[in-house]
Design a protein around this motif. Structure first.
Motif, PDB file in Angstrom:
ATOM      1  N   GLY A 142       3.635  12.158  -1.087  1.00 39.39           N
ATOM      2  CA  GLY A 142       4.802  12.346  -0.249  1.00 39.39           C
ATOM      3  C   GLY A 142       4.732  11.476   0.997  1.00 39.39           C
ATOM      4  N   GLU A 143       5.843  11.414   1.722  1.00 38.79           N
ATOM      5  CA  GLU A 143       5.892  10.541   2.896  1.00 38.79           C
ATOM      6  C   GLU A 143       4.932  11.012   3.992  1.00 38.79           C
ATOM      7  OE1 GLU A 143       7.331   7.662   3.238  1.00 38.79           O
ATOM      8  OE2 GLU A 143       8.077   7.775   1.182  1.00 38.79           O
ATOM      9  N   LEU A 144       4.857  12.315   4.217  1.00 40.76           N
ATOM     10  CA  LEU A 144       3.958  12.809   5.249  1.00 40.76           C
ATOM     11  C   LEU A 144       2.500  12.547   4.882  1.00 40.76           C
ATOM     12  CD1 LEU A 144       5.585  16.204   6.312  1.00 40.76           C
ATOM     13  CD2 LEU A 144       5.499  14.073   7.619  1.00 40.76           C
ATOM     14  N   ARG A 145       2.169  12.751   3.613  1.00 48.90           N
ATOM     15  CA  ARG A 145       0.794  12.497   3.189  1.00 48.90           C
ATOM     16  C   ARG A 145       0.475  11.014   3.269  1.00 48.90           C
ATOM     17  NH1 ARG A 145      -1.951  13.949  -2.709  1.00 48.90           N
ATOM     18  NH2 ARG A 145      -4.047  13.165  -2.178  1.00 48.90           N
ATOM     19  N   THR A 146       1.424  10.174   2.903  1.00 44.71           N
ATOM     20  CA  THR A 146       1.225   8.726   3.004  1.00 44.71           C
ATOM     21  C   THR A 146       1.007   8.310   4.457  1.00 44.71           C
ATOM     22  OG1 THR A 146       2.611   8.339   1.062  1.00 44.71           O
ATOM     23  CG2 THR A 146       2.257   6.473   2.544  1.00 44.71           C
ATOM     24  N   PHE A 147       1.811   8.893   5.331  1.00 47.59           N
ATOM     25  CA  PHE A 147       1.733   8.520   6.745  1.00 47.59           C
ATOM     26  C   PHE A 147       0.408   8.952   7.358  1.00 47.59           C
ATOM     27  CE2 PHE A 147       2.484   9.510  11.244  1.00 47.59           C
ATOM     28  CZ  PHE A 147       2.907   8.267  11.695  1.00 47.59           C
ATOM     29  N   PHE A 148       0.037  10.223   7.177  1.00 41.14           N
ATOM     30  CA  PHE A 148      -1.155  10.742   7.845  1.00 41.14           C
ATOM     31  C   PHE A 148      -2.453  10.360   7.136  1.00 41.14           C
ATOM     32  CE2 PHE A 148       2.050  13.682   9.599  1.00 41.14           C
ATOM     33  CZ  PHE A 148       1.745  13.556  10.950  1.00 41.14           C
ATOM     34  N   SER A 149      -2.418  10.097   5.836  1.00 38.31           N
ATOM     35  CA  SER A 149      -3.639   9.788   5.088  1.00 38.31           C
ATOM     36  C   SER A 149      -3.907   8.293   4.962  1.00 38.31           C
ATOM     37  CB  SER A 149      -3.579  10.405   3.682  1.00 38.31           C
ATOM     38  OG  SER A 149      -3.437  11.810   3.749  1.00 38.31           O
ATOM     39  N   ILE A 150      -2.853   7.480   5.045  1.00 37.29           N
ATOM     40  CA  ILE A 150      -3.026   6.038   4.830  1.00 37.29           C
ATOM     41  C   ILE A 150      -2.695   5.236   6.080  1.00 37.29           C
ATOM     42  CG2 ILE A 150      -2.238   4.042   3.488  1.00 37.29           C
ATOM     43  CD1 ILE A 150      -1.709   5.946   1.170  1.00 37.29           C
ATOM     44  N   VAL A 151      -1.525   5.481   6.644  1.00 38.00           N
ATOM     45  CA  VAL A 151      -1.060   4.660   7.761  1.00 38.00           C
ATOM     46  C   VAL A 151      -1.874   4.933   9.029  1.00 38.00           C
ATOM     47  CG1 VAL A 151       0.897   4.112   9.241  1.00 38.00           C
ATOM     48  CG2 VAL A 151       1.262   4.513   6.797  1.00 38.00           C
ATOM     49  N   VAL A 152      -1.986   6.202   9.409  1.00 32.00           N
ATOM     50  CA  VAL A 152      -2.666   6.549  10.673  1.00 32.00           C
ATOM     51  C   VAL A 152      -4.120   6.078  10.692  1.00 32.00           C
ATOM     52  CG1 VAL A 152      -3.407   8.460  12.142  1.00 32.00           C
ATOM     53  CG2 VAL A 152      -1.105   8.466  11.169  1.00 32.00           C
ATOM     54  N   PRO A 153      -4.943   6.356   9.657  1.00 34.18           N
ATOM     55  CA  PRO A 153      -6.341   5.888   9.709  1.00 34.18           C
ATOM     56  C   PRO A 153      -6.473   4.369   9.765  1.00 34.18           C
ATOM     57  CG  PRO A 153      -6.077   7.583   8.038  1.00 34.18           C
ATOM     58  CD  PRO A 153      -4.698   7.185   8.460  1.00 34.18           C
TER      59      PRO A 153
ATOM     60  N   ILE B   4       0.842  -1.203   0.000  1.00 34.05           N
ATOM     61  CA  ILE B   4       0.000   0.000   0.000  1.00 34.05           C
ATOM     62  C   ILE B   4       0.875   1.250   0.000  1.00 34.05           C
ATOM     63  CG2 ILE B   4      -1.704   1.304   1.329  1.00 34.05           C
ATOM     64  CD1 ILE B   4      -2.805  -1.317   2.366  1.00 34.05           C
ATOM     65  N   ILE B   5       1.926   1.228   0.784  1.00 32.62           N
ATOM     66  CA  ILE B   5       2.825   2.387   0.848  1.00 32.62           C
ATOM     67  C   ILE B   5       3.560   2.551  -0.477  1.00 32.62           C
ATOM     68  CG2 ILE B   5       4.860   3.332   2.010  1.00 32.62           C
ATOM     69  CD1 ILE B   5       3.923   1.949   4.540  1.00 32.62           C
ATOM     70  N   GLU B   6       4.013   1.441  -1.054  1.00 29.90           N
ATOM     71  CA  GLU B   6       4.694   1.516  -2.348  1.00 29.90           C
ATOM     72  C   GLU B   6       3.770   2.055  -3.429  1.00 29.90           C
ATOM     73  OE1 GLU B   6       7.794   1.108  -2.962  1.00 29.90           O
ATOM     74  OE2 GLU B   6       8.301   0.476  -0.918  1.00 29.90           O
ATOM     75  N   ALA B   7       2.500   1.665  -3.387  1.00 27.81           N
ATOM     76  CA  ALA B   7       1.532   2.166  -4.369  1.00 27.81           C
ATOM     77  C   ALA B   7       1.310   3.664  -4.194  1.00 27.81           C
ATOM     78  CB  ALA B   7       0.213   1.410  -4.219  1.00 27.81           C
ATOM     79  N   ALA B   8       1.272   4.120  -2.955  1.00 28.87           N
ATOM     80  CA  ALA B   8       1.098   5.553  -2.707  1.00 28.87           C
ATOM     81  C   ALA B   8       2.302   6.335  -3.214  1.00 28.87           C
ATOM     82  CB  ALA B   8       0.892   5.795  -1.214  1.00 28.87           C
ATOM     83  N   ARG B   9       3.491   5.786  -3.034  1.00 28.81           N
ATOM     84  CA  ARG B   9       4.696   6.455  -3.523  1.00 28.81           C
ATOM     85  C   ARG B   9       4.701   6.520  -5.053  1.00 28.81           C
ATOM     86  NH1 ARG B   9       8.960   3.315   0.502  1.00 28.81           N
ATOM     87  NH2 ARG B   9       8.546   4.576   2.376  1.00 28.81           N
ATOM     88  N   VAL B  10       4.259   5.453  -5.680  1.00 31.51           N
ATOM     89  CA  VAL B  10       4.204   5.432  -7.147  1.00 31.51           C
ATOM     90  C   VAL B  10       3.217   6.486  -7.661  1.00 31.51           C
ATOM     91  CG1 VAL B  10       3.516   4.051  -9.150  1.00 31.51           C
ATOM     92  CG2 VAL B  10       4.922   3.024  -7.347  1.00 31.51           C
ATOM     93  N   ASP B  11       2.122   6.663  -6.923  1.00 31.80           N
ATOM     94  CA  ASP B  11       1.118   7.654  -7.325  1.00 31.80           C
ATOM     95  C   ASP B  11       1.555   9.084  -7.047  1.00 31.80           C
ATOM     96  OD1 ASP B  11      -0.533   5.697  -8.231  1.00 31.80           O
ATOM     97  OD2 ASP B  11      -1.715   5.560  -6.387  1.00 31.80           O
ATOM     98  N   GLY B  12       2.734   9.251  -6.432  1.00 33.95           N
ATOM     99  CA  GLY B  12       3.274  10.586  -6.206  1.00 33.95           C
ATOM    100  C   GLY B  12       2.994  11.178  -4.844  1.00 33.95           C
TER     101      GLY B  12
END
Length: 272
Positions: free
Chosen positions: A175-186, A165-173
């Motif tokens: 950033g790390e903070l957005r990935t962390f707070f929008s995907i990981v935390v929820p 999931i994190i790799e897919a978010a990185r591929v979609d562009g």
């Protein structure tokens, strides 16, 4: 059902009832004590009395109870928020970013858990004095935010988080903070709830460090108030019991409010 099974069941239930009584009795005695006078508590009275209002009024008039409760809630809530942010981001970095020295640094951090707080208290106190944070709530909060156990707890939970999931978010562009707070935390609400309960309880019940840092009455917390009441020349045990019950309520409320996620968080469950 034969005699051996009946006997074993009786012994099991007898043991469980005894453990229940031993566990619940202190809470019962505490609640009963807050309704009695100091003399009744000393005599060991185990029935409810009529001194609850008097004990509460004595506590409220002799001490600024609302201010003290506000101090404790403020310190605990800010500590929880800071700990969850710092510890989870640190754990995320340790788990998601690979380097040659990652595990060595992480191992050193875990080893620091073995250092007793008493050995760190003097250096921490000198640091707080140099930063001019003595007798401030910030001086209590800042050393408590970087909780090594919470970092370890979050990293163990991140191990079960799907890396795809994190790799897919990185591929979609993203950033790390957005990935962390929008995907990981929820996705890890249960883990955050369990960590919040542990952090809140630890901060709320903290005694030694606030005793060192906070030096005026208007900055003190509920645990320091209980200590002052218990160390009086003539302790008012009914008032002490009332204060203890008041100090216990926030942790109970927080646990029941977050218990839905607590067990899942302790087992490292991740919502996918």
């Amino acid at each position: 059902m034969n005699f051996k099974k009946i006997l074993s069941r009786v012994l099991v239930y007898t043991f469980l009832i005894a453990i229940f009584v031993i566990s619940v009795f202190p809470f019962y005695w505490m609640i009963v004590g807050m309704t009695n006078s100091a003399v009744d508590v000393i005599k060991g009275k185990m029935t409810f009395g009529n001194q609850l209002v008097n004990n509460f009024m004595t506590l409220n008039t002799s001490y600024n109870l609302s201010r003290i409760l506000f101090n404790s809630i403020k310190i605990s809530m800010l500590t929880v928020m800071g700990t969850l942010i710092v510890a989870s981001m640190a754990a995320y970095g340790f788990e998601m970013y690979r380097s040659k020295t990652r595990e060595r640094i992480y191992g050193v951090i875990l080893l620091s858990m073995m250092v007793p707080f008493a050995a760190l208290m003097i250096p921490l106190f000198r640091l707080i004095v140099e930063l001019k944070l003595l007798n401030t709530h910030a001086g209590v909060i800042l050393p408590s935010i970087a909780s090594i156990f919470i970092i370890f707890f979050f990293r163990q939970s991140f191990k079960s988080f799907p890396k795809e999931i994190i790799e897919a978010a990185r591929v979609d562009g993203a950033g790390e903070l957005r990935t962390f707070f929008s995907i990981v935390v929820p996705s890890m609400k249960s883990t955050y709830a369990a960590a919040a309960i542990f952090s809140f309880t630890t901060s709320w019940n903290s005694y030694l460090w606030p005793l060192v840092v906070l030096q005026t009455d208007n900055q003190k917390t509920i645990t320091l108030l209980i200590s002052n009441l218990a160390s009086a020349y003539f302790p008012e045990y009914g008032v002490i019991m009332t204060t203890i019950v008041i100090a216990t309520l926030p942790t109970i409320i927080m646990f029941f409010a977050l218990q839905k996620y607590f067990v899942q968080g302790m087992t490292g469950a991740v919502k996918q």
